[in-house]
Motif scaffolding. Structure first.
Motif, PDB file in Angstrom:
ATOM      1  N   PHE A 198       0.835  -1.161  -0.056  1.00  0.00           N
ATOM      2  CA  PHE A 198      -0.121  -0.060   0.119  1.00  0.00           C
ATOM      3  C   PHE A 198       0.694   1.230  -0.066  1.00  0.00           C
ATOM      4  O   PHE A 198       0.311   2.277   0.128  1.00  0.00           O
ATOM      5  CB  PHE A 198      -0.930   0.007   1.213  1.00  0.00           C
ATOM      6  N   LYS A 199       2.222   1.257   0.054  1.00  0.00           N
ATOM      7  CA  LYS A 199       3.010   2.475  -0.126  1.00  0.00           C
ATOM      8  C   LYS A 199       2.540   3.446   0.811  1.00  0.00           C
ATOM      9  O   LYS A 199       2.474   3.305   2.036  1.00  0.00           O
ATOM     10  CB  LYS A 199       3.151   2.986  -1.698  1.00  0.00           C
ATOM     11  N   ASP A 200       2.304   4.611   0.232  1.00  0.00           N
ATOM     12  CA  ASP A 200       1.977   5.691   0.925  1.00  0.00           C
ATOM     13  C   ASP A 200       0.351   5.905   1.463  1.00  0.00           C
ATOM     14  O   ASP A 200      -0.097   6.922   1.971  1.00  0.00           O
ATOM     15  CB  ASP A 200       2.312   6.934   0.234  1.00  0.00           C
ATOM     16  N   ALA A 201      -0.548   4.880   0.958  1.00  0.00           N
ATOM     17  CA  ALA A 201      -1.669   5.227   1.463  1.00  0.00           C
ATOM     18  C   ALA A 201      -2.257   5.196   2.810  1.00  0.00           C
ATOM     19  O   ALA A 201      -1.316   4.676   3.659  1.00  0.00           O
ATOM     20  CB  ALA A 201      -2.603   3.850   0.758  1.00  0.00           C
ATOM     21  N   SER A 202      -3.011   5.967   3.153  1.00  0.00           N
ATOM     22  CA  SER A 202      -3.351   6.103   4.613  1.00  0.00           C
ATOM     23  C   SER A 202      -4.652   5.099   4.972  1.00  0.00           C
ATOM     24  O   SER A 202      -5.426   5.325   4.090  1.00  0.00           O
ATOM     25  CB  SER A 202      -3.480   7.674   4.994  1.00  0.00           C
ATOM     26  N   ILE A 203      -4.207   4.136   5.860  1.00  0.00           N
ATOM     27  CA  ILE A 203      -5.240   3.146   6.156  1.00  0.00           C
ATOM     28  C   ILE A 203      -5.759   3.369   7.411  1.00  0.00           C
ATOM     29  O   ILE A 203      -5.224   3.558   8.421  1.00  0.00           O
ATOM     30  CB  ILE A 203      -4.560   1.871   6.129  1.00  0.00           C
ATOM     31  N   VAL A 204      -7.063   3.245   7.325  1.00  0.00           N
ATOM     32  CA  VAL A 204      -7.857   3.585   8.592  1.00  0.00           C
ATOM     33  C   VAL A 204      -8.364   2.112   9.064  1.00  0.00           C
ATOM     34  O   VAL A 204      -8.606   1.441   8.400  1.00  0.00           O
ATOM     35  CB  VAL A 204      -9.272   4.453   8.402  1.00  0.00           C
ATOM     36  N   GLU A 205      -7.777   1.905  10.370  1.00  0.00           N
ATOM     37  CA  GLU A 205      -8.260   0.490  11.075  1.00  0.00           C
ATOM     38  C   GLU A 205      -9.566   0.870  11.597  1.00  0.00           C
ATOM     39  O   GLU A 205      -9.659   1.426  12.841  1.00  0.00           O
ATOM     40  CB  GLU A 205      -7.142   0.356  11.858  1.00  0.00           C
ATOM     41  N   ASP A 206     -10.678   0.492  11.090  1.00  0.00           N
ATOM     42  CA  ASP A 206     -11.988   0.396  11.631  1.00  0.00           C
ATOM     43  C   ASP A 206     -13.025  -0.358  11.211  1.00  0.00           C
ATOM     44  O   ASP A 206     -12.439  -1.221  10.194  1.00  0.00           O
ATOM     45  CB  ASP A 206     -12.500   2.003  11.570  1.00  0.00           C
ATOM     46  N   LYS A 207     -14.097  -0.558  11.661  1.00  0.00           N
ATOM     47  CA  LYS A 207     -15.110  -1.466  11.030  1.00  0.00           C
ATOM     48  C   LYS A 207     -16.331  -0.622  10.347  1.00  0.00           C
ATOM     49  O   LYS A 207     -17.411  -1.318  10.380  1.00  0.00           O
ATOM     50  CB  LYS A 207     -15.708  -2.325  12.139  1.00  0.00           C
ATOM     51  N   THR A 208     -16.091   0.490   9.973  1.00  0.00           N
ATOM     52  CA  THR A 208     -17.116   1.192   9.235  1.00  0.00           C
ATOM     53  C   THR A 208     -17.435   0.819   7.782  1.00  0.00           C
ATOM     54  O   THR A 208     -18.513   0.942   7.188  1.00  0.00           O
ATOM     55  CB  THR A 208     -16.818   2.698   9.227  1.00  0.00           C
ATOM     56  N   ILE A 228      -8.445  -5.573   3.726  1.00  0.00           N
ATOM     57  CA  ILE A 228      -8.316  -4.046   3.722  1.00  0.00           C
ATOM     58  C   ILE A 228      -9.202  -4.017   2.429  1.00  0.00           C
ATOM     59  O   ILE A 228      -9.062  -4.129   1.286  1.00  0.00           O
ATOM     60  CB  ILE A 228      -7.041  -3.713   3.119  1.00  0.00           C
ATOM     61  N   ALA A 229     -10.014  -2.924   2.695  1.00  0.00           N
ATOM     62  CA  ALA A 229     -11.022  -2.581   1.596  1.00  0.00           C
ATOM     63  C   ALA A 229     -10.513  -1.126   0.899  1.00  0.00           C
ATOM     64  O   ALA A 229     -10.165  -0.007   1.692  1.00  0.00           O
ATOM     65  CB  ALA A 229     -12.608  -2.080   2.034  1.00  0.00           C
ATOM     66  N   VAL A 230     -10.530  -1.234  -0.304  1.00  0.00           N
ATOM     67  CA  VAL A 230      -9.981   0.099  -0.955  1.00  0.00           C
ATOM     68  C   VAL A 230     -11.326   0.657  -1.915  1.00  0.00           C
ATOM     69  O   VAL A 230     -11.911  -0.014  -2.397  1.00  0.00           O
ATOM     70  CB  VAL A 230      -9.003  -0.052  -2.024  1.00  0.00           C
ATOM     71  N   LEU A 231     -11.624   1.717  -1.301  1.00  0.00           N
ATOM     72  CA  LEU A 231     -12.720   2.531  -2.139  1.00  0.00           C
ATOM     73  C   LEU A 231     -12.516   3.235  -3.286  1.00  0.00           C
ATOM     74  O   LEU A 231     -11.713   3.639  -3.576  1.00  0.00           O
ATOM     75  CB  LEU A 231     -13.462   3.375  -1.188  1.00  0.00           C
ATOM     76  N   ASN A 232     -13.730   3.557  -4.223  1.00  0.00           N
ATOM     77  CA  ASN A 232     -13.444   4.060  -5.381  1.00  0.00           C
ATOM     78  C   ASN A 232     -13.020   5.362  -5.236  1.00  0.00           C
ATOM     79  O   ASN A 232     -12.515   6.031  -5.963  1.00  0.00           O
ATOM     80  CB  ASN A 232     -14.619   4.209  -6.210  1.00  0.00           C
ATOM     81  N   ASN A 233     -13.304   6.021  -4.100  1.00  0.00           N
ATOM     82  CA  ASN A 233     -12.741   7.461  -3.805  1.00  0.00           C
ATOM     83  C   ASN A 233     -11.421   7.378  -2.963  1.00  0.00           C
ATOM     84  O   ASN A 233     -10.894   8.500  -2.585  1.00  0.00           O
ATOM     85  CB  ASN A 233     -13.716   8.086  -2.833  1.00  0.00           C
TER      86      ASN A 233
END
Lengths: 304, 280
Positions: free
Chosen positions: B40-50, B126-131
């Protein structure tokens, strides 16, 4: 409180037994000595002493049937054997590949016996050697080494007769059932059948081979007219068919319920929590082994 | 049927690979030190269950067949939807189990599958969203250890039925027009770490690496998968059966094997719609 009701000698005898409890063998039929394993988990410190193991003494020599889950237990079995007989140990027979039955083999190496098992056992041992070395290093020597996991010198395709001098043993191999390499040992003289893990009593059966194969073998074993059966786990029985029926009750329930759930499209992870419940209180270590059995049955039947 | 192949592959093979042996003491650091950057290199990953949640067993009873269920918390709506799901097992020799490209056609990006887990490990989805949002859920799974029984069969036998598929719908069509589809694929998914019983040699890796599902010519999901998927892969996913149609599954494996099957889907016969396969 209850102790006062016991005869005076009871307590003393109990203490003596505790002192010996380190390793005891019991002569369940003339010349057939069994050390009974404990119903503990594979994570328990005493996990190397789970299986029923023992030896059969003839007039000429002795055959060992399974050797326990560590070299330590193997040595204790060896010592117990030597307290009963000074005859040479001609055979070490393994009923299948599981650690609790084979890791003590090394303790008998210096006696130069012929190691015997199902024709498929050599492959099974070879394929598991690395795994045993890694996960059961503490049950081998210091340091552990691959040579300490001993496979059979001789494989039994179908049956094999062994002569211990005045005692003939009939060894029988089975297709995939509890494992891929199951074998039973019959002492013809006393009509005592050592079933290995084809028969579990008290402790929940664990499935590694094929549930459908195992059910077939159970039917086959039920035809054996033997006076006494020594299961792989749990107490001996003089009613082998009844003991097999109990085991069949569990395995058949798994098959029936899993088939039903496959038909309905119930996923494996849900089946794991639903299948077999009527039997839950009948077996020890249910929590440790039942769900895994369901997974295996599910996968076996999924492509039926 | 084949679980013993993989079991051996996993237990013995992963032992041979010895991957992550050092990292075993602090499983979380494998992610921080290495895996996060790798995938994921520089992506910021939120750890949550939303956005997604995941269900795994507390203990992997069978190292070769660990059920994992990923549940989407948001619907697949054009303005915000899950476009990729990464599944990662920190301590596996190949941590990336697969990347699943989910679409609007699914309605909900839920996914269930079975994976190989040998060691005590973190499992991450890890879910990556369209946005561009990244959301991660992490579960700790205890491997059971226990005993193994190796593959006593014949690897060639195991490969004979490779590529056979079964598809069915499960349950009824839901209010949002979605229904669960279940695809089973027969394939030993050799890890490249198990031993050929006859020769004593390592069985070369041979596993499904690509999956594409279309329904009435619309792509539902594509995926790239690796050796951490269990033998005989089984997937459950949502799709919208509408008035019925044809579901097509295209599978490729690492040795160039290509398997395609199509299934009739009749939503009104949901539970029984095992569907007839037409090999193409």
């Amino acid at each position: 409180m209850g102790l006062s009701l016991l005869p005076a000698g009871w307590l003393a005898a109990g203490h003596a037994a505790a002192a010996d409890a380190a390793f005891a063998v019991q002569e369940v039929a003339p010349g057939n000595f069994v050390h009974f394993g404990r119903h503990v988990t594979f994570e328990d410190p005493r996990h190397d002493d789970i299986a029923n193991i023992g030896f059969i003494v003839g007039k000429r020599c002795v055959a060992v049937v399974d050797t326990g889950g560590s070299i330590r237990i193997g040595r204790q079995l060896h010592q117990a054997l030597r307290e009963k007989s000074r005859l040479p140990i001609c055979y070490v027979i393994n009923t299948h590949v599981h650690v609790d039955h084979v890791l003590g083999n090394y303790a008998f190496k210096d006696d130069k016996p012929v190691f015997i098992g199902n024709a498929a056992l050599a492959e099974a041992i070879r394929a598991n050697r690395e795994f045993f070395l890694k996960d059961y290093a503490g049950d081998l020597g210091t340091p552990p080494g691959p040579e300490q996991v001993i496979g059979p010198d001789q494989g039994v395709e179908k049956t094999l007769e062994l002569d211990l001098g005045g005692k003939r043993l009939l060894l029988k191999s089975y297709p995939k059932a509890h494992t891929s390499a199951d074998l039973t040992v019959l002492d013809e003289e006393t009509s005592t059948l050592w079933t290995g893990d084809l028969l579990f009593r008290e402790r929940i059966p664990s499935l590694d081979g094929s549930v459908l194969g195992w059910l077939k073998v159970i039917d086959e074993l039920k035809k054996e007219k033997v006076r006494l059966a020594v299961p792989g786990h749990g107490p001996v029985t003089n009613d082998l068919p009844a003991a097999l029926d109990e085991e069949r009750g569990y395995l058949q329930l798994l098959v029936d319920e899993v088939r039903g759930m496959l038909k309905e499209g119930v996923p494996m992870e849900v089946a794991m929590t639903r299948v077999g419940m009527p039997q839950a209180t009948k077996w020890l270590l249910w929590e440790q082994h039942h769900r895994r059995n369901v997974i295996r049955v599910f996968h076996e039947l999924e492509w039926e | 049927m084949f679980n013993r192949i993989v079991k051996m592959a996993v237990i013995l093979g992963f032992a041979l690979a010895g991957a992550g042996a050092r990292a075993e003491q602090s499983p979380i650091s494998v992610w921080d030190a290495f895996l996060k950057d790798k995938y994921f290199k520089d992506a910021s990953i939120v750890e949550d269950k939303t956005v997604i949640d995941m269900t795994t067993p507390y203990r992997a009873e069978d190292a070769a067949l660990t059920p994992v269920t990923i549940t989407a918390k948001i619907p697949q709506a054009p303005e915000r939807y899950i476009k990729d799901i990464y599944l990662i097992v920190d301590q596996n020799p190949e941590p990336l189990v697969g990347v699943f490209h989910t679409t609007l056609e699914m309605g909900k990006a839920d996914l269930a599958m079975r994976i190989r887990i040998d060691k005590y490990t973190n499992v991450r989805a890890i879910a990556v969203l369209n946005n561009g949002e990244h959301h991660m859920v992490t579960n700790y799974v205890k491997a059971s250890g226990g005993c193994s029984d190796p593959f006593g069969g014949d690897i060639y036998e195991a490969l004979k039925t490779a590529g056979r598929m079964k598809f069915r719908t499960v349950g009824d069509v839901l209010a949002d027009q979605t229904e669960v589809g279940q695809l089973n694929i027969s394939h030993p998914n050799f890890t490249g770490m198990s031993i050929n019983q006859r020769t004593g040699n390592i069985v070369p890796p041979h596993y499904i690496d690509k999956l594409k599902l279309t329904y009435n010519d619309q792509v539902i999901m594509t995926a790239e998968t690796g050796i951490s998927i269990s033998a005989d892969p089984s997937y459950r996913f949502f799709f919208k059966p509408g008035k019925g149609g044809r579901l097509k599954a295209e599978v490729e494996d690492s040795k160039g094997g290509r398997y395609v099957e199509e299934f009739d889907v009749k939503p009104e016969q949901a539970a029984e719609a095992a569907a007839t396969a037409r090999k193409s």
